[in-house]
Design a protein around this motif. Structure first.
Motif, PDB file in Angstrom:
ATOM      1  N   ASP A   1     -33.240 129.199  33.683  1.00  0.00           N
ATOM      2  CA  ASP A   1     -33.608 128.368  34.835  1.00  0.00           C
ATOM      3  C   ASP A   1     -33.083 126.956  34.599  1.00  0.00           C
ATOM      4  O   ASP A   1     -33.603 126.217  33.769  1.00  0.00           O
ATOM      5  CB  ASP A   1     -35.134 128.365  34.986  1.00  0.00           C
ATOM      6  CG  ASP A   1     -35.604 127.565  36.198  1.00  0.00           C
ATOM      7  OD1 ASP A   1     -34.772 126.862  36.797  1.00  0.00           O
ATOM      8  OD2 ASP A   1     -36.803 127.642  36.529  1.00  0.00           O
ATOM      9  N   CYS A   2     -32.027 126.617  35.343  1.00  0.00           N
ATOM     10  CA  CYS A   2     -31.441 125.276  35.230  1.00  0.00           C
ATOM     11  C   CYS A   2     -31.657 124.511  36.524  1.00  0.00           C
ATOM     12  O   CYS A   2     -31.509 125.071  37.617  1.00  0.00           O
ATOM     13  CB  CYS A   2     -29.938 125.361  34.944  1.00  0.00           C
ATOM     14  SG  CYS A   2     -29.515 126.069  33.342  1.00  0.00           S
ATOM     15  N   PRO A   3     -31.993 123.226  36.468  1.00  0.00           N
ATOM     16  CA  PRO A   3     -32.134 122.422  37.684  1.00  0.00           C
ATOM     17  C   PRO A   3     -30.833 122.446  38.496  1.00  0.00           C
ATOM     18  O   PRO A   3     -29.739 122.321  37.939  1.00  0.00           O
ATOM     19  CB  PRO A   3     -32.425 121.016  37.155  1.00  0.00           C
ATOM     20  CG  PRO A   3     -32.996 121.227  35.789  1.00  0.00           C
ATOM     21  CD  PRO A   3     -32.303 122.440  35.248  1.00  0.00           C
ATOM     22  N   ASP A   4     -30.969 122.631  39.796  1.00  0.00           N
ATOM     23  CA  ASP A   4     -29.809 122.698  40.680  1.00  0.00           C
ATOM     24  C   ASP A   4     -29.380 121.280  41.048  1.00  0.00           C
ATOM     25  O   ASP A   4     -30.003 120.625  41.881  1.00  0.00           O
ATOM     26  CB  ASP A   4     -30.164 123.504  41.931  1.00  0.00           C
ATOM     27  CG  ASP A   4     -28.972 123.696  42.848  1.00  0.00           C
ATOM     28  OD1 ASP A   4     -27.841 123.408  42.416  1.00  0.00           O
ATOM     29  OD2 ASP A   4     -29.171 124.139  43.994  1.00  0.00           O
TER      30      ASP A   4
ATOM     31  N   GLU B   1     -17.122 119.248  38.799  1.00  0.00           N
ATOM     32  CA  GLU B   1     -18.162 119.254  37.757  1.00  0.00           C
ATOM     33  C   GLU B   1     -19.353 120.128  38.152  1.00  0.00           C
ATOM     34  O   GLU B   1     -19.957 120.783  37.294  1.00  0.00           O
ATOM     35  CB  GLU B   1     -18.625 117.823  37.482  1.00  0.00           C
ATOM     36  CG  GLU B   1     -17.562 116.934  36.852  1.00  0.00           C
ATOM     37  CD  GLU B   1     -17.078 117.449  35.497  1.00  0.00           C
ATOM     38  OE1 GLU B   1     -17.863 118.122  34.785  1.00  0.00           O
ATOM     39  OE2 GLU B   1     -15.911 117.188  35.160  1.00  0.00           O
ATOM     40  N   LEU B   2     -19.690 120.158  39.436  1.00  0.00           N
ATOM     41  CA  LEU B   2     -20.769 121.047  39.879  1.00  0.00           C
ATOM     42  C   LEU B   2     -20.395 122.506  39.644  1.00  0.00           C
ATOM     43  O   LEU B   2     -21.230 123.319  39.221  1.00  0.00           O
ATOM     44  CB  LEU B   2     -21.068 120.813  41.361  1.00  0.00           C
ATOM     45  CG  LEU B   2     -21.736 119.489  41.721  1.00  0.00           C
ATOM     46  CD1 LEU B   2     -21.855 119.346  43.236  1.00  0.00           C
ATOM     47  CD2 LEU B   2     -23.120 119.374  41.074  1.00  0.00           C
ATOM     48  N   ALA B   3     -19.132 122.844  39.926  1.00  0.00           N
ATOM     49  CA  ALA B   3     -18.674 124.208  39.655  1.00  0.00           C
ATOM     50  C   ALA B   3     -18.706 124.506  38.159  1.00  0.00           C
ATOM     51  O   ALA B   3     -19.036 125.624  37.743  1.00  0.00           O
ATOM     52  CB  ALA B   3     -17.265 124.401  40.208  1.00  0.00           C
ATOM     53  N   LEU B   4     -18.390 123.502  37.347  1.00  0.00           N
ATOM     54  CA  LEU B   4     -18.432 123.693  35.898  1.00  0.00           C
ATOM     55  C   LEU B   4     -19.862 123.920  35.415  1.00  0.00           C
ATOM     56  O   LEU B   4     -20.103 124.730  34.511  1.00  0.00           O
ATOM     57  CB  LEU B   4     -17.813 122.478  35.203  1.00  0.00           C
ATOM     58  CG  LEU B   4     -17.708 122.551  33.671  1.00  0.00           C
ATOM     59  CD1 LEU B   4     -16.899 123.771  33.238  1.00  0.00           C
ATOM     60  CD2 LEU B   4     -17.088 121.262  33.120  1.00  0.00           C
ATOM     61  N   LEU B   5     -20.833 123.242  36.021  1.00  0.00           N
ATOM     62  CA  LEU B   5     -22.238 123.478  35.674  1.00  0.00           C
ATOM     63  C   LEU B   5     -22.630 124.925  35.944  1.00  0.00           C
ATOM     64  O   LEU B   5     -23.331 125.562  35.140  1.00  0.00           O
ATOM     65  CB  LEU B   5     -23.137 122.526  36.461  1.00  0.00           C
ATOM     66  CG  LEU B   5     -23.123 121.052  36.050  1.00  0.00           C
ATOM     67  CD1 LEU B   5     -23.898 120.208  37.067  1.00  0.00           C
ATOM     68  CD2 LEU B   5     -23.715 120.863  34.659  1.00  0.00           C
TER      69      LEU B   5
ATOM     70  N   LEU C   1     -22.895 116.066  33.633  1.00  0.00           N
ATOM     71  CA  LEU C   1     -23.682 115.132  34.434  1.00  0.00           C
ATOM     72  C   LEU C   1     -23.205 113.694  34.226  1.00  0.00           C
ATOM     73  O   LEU C   1     -23.196 112.886  35.162  1.00  0.00           O
ATOM     74  CB  LEU C   1     -25.161 115.260  34.079  1.00  0.00           C
ATOM     75  CG  LEU C   1     -25.825 116.572  34.518  1.00  0.00           C
ATOM     76  CD1 LEU C   1     -27.197 116.719  33.874  1.00  0.00           C
ATOM     77  CD2 LEU C   1     -25.944 116.622  36.039  1.00  0.00           C
ATOM     78  N   GLY C   2     -22.802 113.381  32.998  1.00  0.00           N
ATOM     79  CA  GLY C   2     -22.257 112.049  32.748  1.00  0.00           C
ATOM     80  C   GLY C   2     -20.977 111.806  33.534  1.00  0.00           C
ATOM     81  O   GLY C   2     -20.766 110.719  34.096  1.00  0.00           O
ATOM     82  N   ARG C   3     -20.127 112.836  33.611  1.00  0.00           N
ATOM     83  CA  ARG C   3     -18.886 112.688  34.373  1.00  0.00           C
ATOM     84  C   ARG C   3     -19.163 112.585  35.873  1.00  0.00           C
ATOM     85  O   ARG C   3     -18.454 111.867  36.593  1.00  0.00           O
ATOM     86  CB  ARG C   3     -17.952 113.856  34.069  1.00  0.00           C
ATOM     87  CG  ARG C   3     -17.372 113.818  32.646  1.00  0.00           C
ATOM     88  CD  ARG C   3     -16.273 114.833  32.455  1.00  0.00           C
ATOM     89  NE  ARG C   3     -16.766 116.200  32.474  1.00  0.00           N
ATOM     90  CZ  ARG C   3     -17.155 116.873  31.398  1.00  0.00           C
ATOM     91  NH1 ARG C   3     -17.121 116.289  30.197  1.00  0.00           N
ATOM     92  NH2 ARG C   3     -17.566 118.119  31.487  1.00  0.00           N
ATOM     93  N   ILE C   4     -20.191 113.271  36.348  1.00  0.00           N
ATOM     94  CA  ILE C   4     -20.575 113.136  37.755  1.00  0.00           C
ATOM     95  C   ILE C   4     -21.029 111.706  38.037  1.00  0.00           C
ATOM     96  O   ILE C   4     -20.630 111.083  39.027  1.00  0.00           O
ATOM     97  CB  ILE C   4     -21.691 114.141  38.112  1.00  0.00           C
ATOM     98  CG1 ILE C   4     -21.135 115.562  38.144  1.00  0.00           C
ATOM     99  CG2 ILE C   4     -22.335 113.791  39.455  1.00  0.00           C
ATOM    100  CD1 ILE C   4     -22.187 116.634  38.367  1.00  0.00           C
ATOM    101  N   GLY C   5     -21.863 111.175  37.152  1.00  0.00           N
ATOM    102  CA  GLY C   5     -22.327 109.803  37.324  1.00  0.00           C
ATOM    103  C   GLY C   5     -21.182 108.804  37.311  1.00  0.00           C
ATOM    104  O   GLY C   5     -21.151 107.859  38.117  1.00  0.00           O
TER     105      GLY C   5
END
Length: 708
Positions: free
Chosen positions: A41-44, A63-67, A108-112
């Protein structure tokens, strides 16, 4: 620019339903309870990003696809760890969960950073890095259909080494399990929908785009993960647009072929495939999104797909903007919770009972039905949004839209499958289980079902749709060729003396096919059949053609004529039988469901108005999108499809009415006259009268000569 960057720290979308019936329930964290096996269960992250600058979109999407890819890989590791007998929670943390958190933190760091370069860095991203290992439980199988019958061909499991355990584990080892199924005959019917208001838009517009018989599949999602191959991690059925891949531009979609009967509809409609867990090795058995990610088994081609656009129970609708994107349902609802879940499962003959988080066990002769009711309120500005949700919304039960939103036609998508009820008693060994494709960690749960739509309607056809819905008519490709309706208005009497009665009336009951051309010299004529109508006037007209339908209704002719001839129109009823005598005609689509509650977002921000700039420039210069204000009546009626005797006679094949069939308070388009034979039928009484008058004059003149 999508406005200031924003991050929602919780699931902010209200549920589309008020209750969960016979579902598996939820825990205190609003998660659907796990059944049968552990998962991750990972946060979306994607659903929580409500605003992303245009300049950062491609980086964020990647990056979302990579998550998602990281979660899928970690789930496969969890499966292997479980098969190896791993039970120590610390070892799972060390080998699976902690490395996953590190990878997510980097993404997440790269998204930020990407958002920060173009706007305001969202807060709280780092908190979304940790994932949770959720153990399975040992829920008991759900009973088989109450009649004790297990329909099917008895095809067993275990082919190609893909057997299932007593509780079922699916061909891919990640579900479904027998507790995912429930006997539809034991489910309570849903509450009745309240009647629409006086100003409701009662019409329907149907587009026939086939059932994907040509087998167009891929595991992409151009809405959620554009430019990313296998962005969905499960396979989709596609109907309509034939060029939908992760790399399709707006120009590609606009120039593509379409499977729709009306070539003006190049929209793309897609949903996860349904598979039988019978050991079949499909062509994707070793491919990403397929067998390598737990999506295995025989892909089932739908028996029937109905795409119906309906109106609003409160007022009129406005046109959808071209290239509008809508996602309904949540592909990650099993771990995200049911807040955005919006799929419904049922069986033919039982569609007053809808399931959210269970697959139905249908009795013999009944088919499985998936239904998607898409959002029907639009923010009036954007064709998409950062999380692909906040630019559209669901209407409240009374049809009202959230502040700043306006009603648009609601897509109601109904998909029927001829699959037998699985043998849940032996885990699907005798009759195989069926399930939708899913992200691997979502375990093929029915609650994860979802549908996607991109509007690529020709703008003239979109205007025709809106006018049809707002004027209370039933329209679709078969209105022109009589496949659903006859060539005219079904035996309704027509005004005579050259006047044409308004025979469309506003039929009551189910809007079945209207039989017959509009009568001539009409009035007082009766139409026979299930949807016959009556016309007022002195002479009765004749209805020649035969249509199909299964409702009953009446129509009235407005004008009167003279004469004493009587004629009739006929309307033949035609139904398609199911095995066991079931009828496949869909229930009347309505503008909303009684269980559907409005969804409000805690954060609503400006969305993205463009996706591919070159395409939008071309659209803005060549094809301006007309957007009418909500509640404004159309100024002119669209012309009827070619071959139709009248705009009032339009209807989709197999439609059983719905909003268009309500009591007729809506204005209707007048019927037009038919071909040469009909014109002759109107002229011969006048010709005979003229001859009789001349004969009388001749006899009078002759008598006067004889007298003198």
């Amino acid at each position: 620019m999508l406005g200031g960057a924003g991050l929602v720290a919780a699931n902010v979308y209200a549920s589309a339903s008020e209750g969960w019936g016979d579902g598996s329930g939820t825990d205190s964290a609003a998660h659907v309870l796990s059944t049968g096996m552990p998962t991750i269960d990972c946060p979306d992250v994607g659903s929580r990003l409500t605003a992303v600058p245009d300049a950062a979109r491609s980086d964020v999407d990647r990056e979302l696809a990579l998550l998602d890819q990281q979660t899928a890989e970690s789930y496969r590791q969890l499966q292997q760890w479980s098969r190896d007998g791993g039970r120590d929670g610390d070892s799972a943390d060390d080998t699976i969960m902690n490395p996953l958190e590190e990878k997510r933190s980097a993404s997440l760091g790269r998204i930020g950073d990407a958002i920060d370069r173009a706007g305001e860095r969202p807060q709280g991203l780092d908190d979304l890095a940790p994932c949770t290992l959720r153990p399975g439980d040992s829920a008991q199988p759900t009973a088989a259909p109450s009649d004790g019958t297990q329909p099917g061909d008895g095809q067993g499991q275990g082919q190609n080494g893909q057997g299932q355990g007593q509780g079922g584990a699916g061909q891919g080892g990640n579900g479904p399990v027998v507790s995912d199924y429930v006997d539809i005959t034991g489910v309570q019917p849903d509450a009745q929908a309240p009647p629409p208001q006086a100003d409701a838009s009662r019409g329907t517009f149907t587009s026939d785009c086939g059932v994907n018989a040509n087998g167009l599949f891929n595991s992409d999602n151009v809405i959620v993960a554009p430019g990313v191959s296998n962005g969905a991690h499960h396979f989709h059925d596609y109907v309509g647009n034939q060029s939908n891949t992760a790399f399709a531009s707006d120009e590609d979609l606009a120039n593509a072929d379409t499977s729709c009967v009306d070539q003006g509809d190049k929209s793309t409609y897609y949903w996860p495939v349904l598979r039988l867990q019978n050991g079949t090795q499909e062509r994707d058995a070793g491919a990403p999104g397929g067998g390598t990610e737990g999506n295995a088994g025989q892909i089932v081609t739908p028996k029937e797909v109905t795409l119906t656009f309906v109106g609003n129970p409160r007022g009129q609708v406005t046109a959808m903007p071209r290239l509008l994107r809508i996602i309904t349902g949540d592909a990650k609802a099993f771990v995200n919770g049911p807040g955005n879940a919006n799929a419904s499962w049922s069986c033919t003959g039982f569609e007053d009972r809808q399931l959210k988080d269970k697959y139905p066990l249908c009795p013999q002769g009944s088919d499985v039905v998936r239904t998607f009711r898409f959002q029907s309120c639009w923010d009036g500005r954007n064709i998409d949004s950062a999380n692909h949700r906040t630019h559209v919304a669901f209407a409240a039960q009374d049809g009202s839209c959230p502040a700043g939103f306006q009603p648009i036609p609601q897509l109601v998508q109904r998909i029927v499958y001829d699959v037998p009820a699985p043998s849940v008693a032996d885990g699907g060994r005798t009759v195989p289980l069926f399930a939708v494709d899913s992200f691997p960690e979502q375990l093929h749960k029915p609650v994860t079902d979802h549908g996607d739509f991109i509007n690529v309607f020709d703008e003239d056809l979109m205007r025709e749709m809106v006018d049809c819905i707002n004027s209370g008519r039933t329209c679709g490709p078969d209105a022109a060729d009589g496949g659903g309706n006859g060539d005219g208005s079904g035996g309704n009497g027509d005004g005579s003396g050259g006047n044409t009665g308004d025979v469309s009336g506003g039929n009551t009951g189910d809007a079945g096919g209207n039989g017959g051309d509009a009568g001539t010299n009409g009035g007082d004529g009766t139409g026979n059949g299930d949807n016959g109508g009556t016309g007022n006037g002195d002479d009765a007209g004749t209805g020649a053609s035969t249509g199909t339908g299964d409702g009953s209704g009446t129509g009235t002719g407005d004008d009167t004529g003279t004469g004493d001839h009587t004629g009739s129109g006929t309307g033949a009823t035609e139904e398609t039988g199911e095995p066991g005598g079931n009828v496949t005609s869909a229930p009347a689509p309505t503008a909303y469901r009684p269980a559907e509650a409005p969804r409000t977002d805690a954060t609503t921000s400006q969305g993205r108005t463009t996706k591919h700039h070159s395409a939008d420039k071309r659209e803005s210069s060549d094809r301006p999108v007309p957007v009418k204000s909500a509640g404004t009546a159309p100024t002119s009626a669209p012309s009827a499809p070619a071959g139709s005797a009248s705009a009032a006679a339009e209807g989709g094949a197999g439609d059983t009415g719905g909003p268009a069939a309500q009591a007729g308070a809506e204005p209707q388009a007048q019927a037009t006259q038919g071909g040469l034979a009909e014109t002759g039928a109107q002229l011969w009484p006048a010709a005979i009268g003229t001859l009789l008058a001349l004969s009388g004059l001749f006899m009078l003149l002759r008598a006067r000569r004889m007298r003198y």
